[in-house]
Design a protein around this motif. Structure first.
Motif, PDB file in Angstrom:
ATOM      1  N   PRO A  11       0.825  -1.211   0.000  1.00 27.87           N
ATOM      2  CA  PRO A  11       0.000   0.000   0.000  1.00 27.87           C
ATOM      3  C   PRO A  11       0.861   1.264   0.000  1.00 27.87           C
ATOM      4  N   ILE A  12       0.356   2.267  -0.674  1.00 24.90           N
ATOM      5  CA  ILE A  12       0.980   3.589  -0.689  1.00 24.90           C
ATOM      6  C   ILE A  12       0.185   4.416   0.309  1.00 24.90           C
ATOM      7  N   HIS A  13       0.837   4.910   1.360  1.00 22.52           N
ATOM      8  CA  HIS A  13       0.150   5.648   2.416  1.00 22.52           C
ATOM      9  C   HIS A  13       0.104   7.129   2.069  1.00 22.52           C
ATOM     10  N   PHE A  36      -0.572   7.196 -17.064  1.00 17.87           N
ATOM     11  CA  PHE A  36       0.222   8.333 -16.598  1.00 17.87           C
ATOM     12  C   PHE A  36       1.010   7.907 -15.376  1.00 17.87           C
ATOM     13  N   THR A  37       1.942   8.747 -14.945  1.00 19.66           N
ATOM     14  CA  THR A  37       2.697   8.458 -13.736  1.00 19.66           C
ATOM     15  C   THR A  37       2.120   9.252 -12.565  1.00 19.66           C
ATOM     16  N   LEU A  38       2.356   8.722 -11.372  1.00 21.10           N
ATOM     17  CA  LEU A  38       1.999   9.382 -10.121  1.00 21.10           C
ATOM     18  C   LEU A  38       3.246   9.382  -9.260  1.00 21.10           C
ATOM     19  N   SER A  39       3.673  10.557  -8.813  1.00 24.15           N
ATOM     20  CA  SER A  39       4.863  10.685  -7.980  1.00 24.15           C
ATOM     21  C   SER A  39       4.503  11.357  -6.664  1.00 24.15           C
ATOM     22  N   PRO A  43       6.004   9.848   3.060  1.00 24.60           N
ATOM     23  CA  PRO A  43       5.520  10.500   4.284  1.00 24.60           C
ATOM     24  C   PRO A  43       6.473  10.275   5.453  1.00 24.60           C
ATOM     25  N   ASP A  44       6.330  11.105   6.484  1.00 22.19           N
ATOM     26  CA  ASP A  44       7.119  10.940   7.704  1.00 22.19           C
ATOM     27  C   ASP A  44       6.931   9.536   8.240  1.00 22.19           C
ATOM     28  N   GLY A  45       8.000   8.970   8.766  1.00 19.95           N
ATOM     29  CA  GLY A  45       7.928   7.621   9.308  1.00 19.95           C
ATOM     30  C   GLY A  45       8.345   6.554   8.301  1.00 19.95           C
ATOM     31  N   GLU A  46       8.483   6.921   7.042  1.00 13.93           N
ATOM     32  CA  GLU A  46       8.955   5.996   6.020  1.00 13.93           C
ATOM     33  C   GLU A  46      10.344   6.454   5.572  1.00 13.93           C
ATOM     34  N   SER A  47      11.022   5.634   4.792  1.00  9.62           N
ATOM     35  CA  SER A  47      12.349   6.007   4.316  1.00  9.62           C
ATOM     36  C   SER A  47      12.260   7.311   3.524  1.00  9.62           C
ATOM     37  N   GLU A  48      13.315   8.131   3.633  1.00  5.89           N
ATOM     38  CA  GLU A  48      13.320   9.399   2.910  1.00  5.89           C
ATOM     39  C   GLU A  48      13.319   9.138   1.417  1.00  5.89           C
ATOM     40  N   GLY A  49      12.839  10.105   0.675  1.00 10.49           N
ATOM     41  CA  GLY A  49      12.879  10.001  -0.773  1.00 10.49           C
ATOM     42  C   GLY A  49      11.519  10.200  -1.402  1.00 10.49           C
ATOM     43  N   ARG A  50      11.405   9.732  -2.619  1.00 12.55           N
ATOM     44  CA  ARG A  50      10.165   9.849  -3.363  1.00 12.55           C
ATOM     45  C   ARG A  50       9.995   8.620  -4.227  1.00 12.55           C
ATOM     46  N   SER A  51       8.785   8.397  -4.689  1.00 13.87           N
ATOM     47  CA  SER A  51       8.476   7.236  -5.533  1.00 13.87           C
ATOM     48  C   SER A  51       7.605   7.669  -6.701  1.00 13.87           C
ATOM     49  N   THR A  52       7.598   6.847  -7.726  1.00 12.59           N
ATOM     50  CA  THR A  52       6.746   7.051  -8.893  1.00 12.59           C
ATOM     51  C   THR A  52       6.194   5.697  -9.328  1.00 12.59           C
TER      52      THR A  52
END
Length: 109
Positions: A11-13, A36-39, A43-52
């Motif tokens: 799941p994506i929180h 399309f993409t979603l980036s 969120p806080d509490g998860e590993s730093e960074g971003r996802s797509t």
């Protein structure tokens, strides 16, 4: 905190309010049979960074909300998300922008 389930992935929180706005834009794009993409930033509490992720109409998608009641939607936020959805970069989940006039109106009540 809501969750977005896409295909068989974890799941994506996403905050319930943000998820409600995102749902409107994503449903519109998928109803038109558009991929399309979603980036998003983690969120806080998860590993730093971003996802797509690449969203495609043929892959199962489920929105799960913690809140029982749906929030009042912001047209401006939906338009901002929709504008990014139609760009080559896809949807970038951004924070809601609240104008100072909206804040002043809330203080007056």
């Amino acid at each position: 905190m809501g969750s977005l389930y896409y295909g068989g992935s974890e799941p994506i929180h996403i905050d319930d309010r943000a998820l409600a706005h995102l749902k409107v834009v994503v449903a519109t794009k998928l109803r038109r049979n558009e991929s399309f993409t979603l980036s998003w930033k983690h969120p806080d509490g998860e590993s730093e960074g971003r996802s797509t992720v690449w969203l495609h109409p043929s892959i199962p998608l489920r929105f799960v909300f913690d809140d029982v009641e749906a929030p009042e939607l912001s047209r401006r936020w939906i338009e901002t998300l929709a504008h990014s959805a139609n760009s080559s970069g896809g949807i970038m989940l951004v924070d809601e922008l609240i104008e100072s006039s909206e804040l002043e109106g809330a203080d007056a009540g």
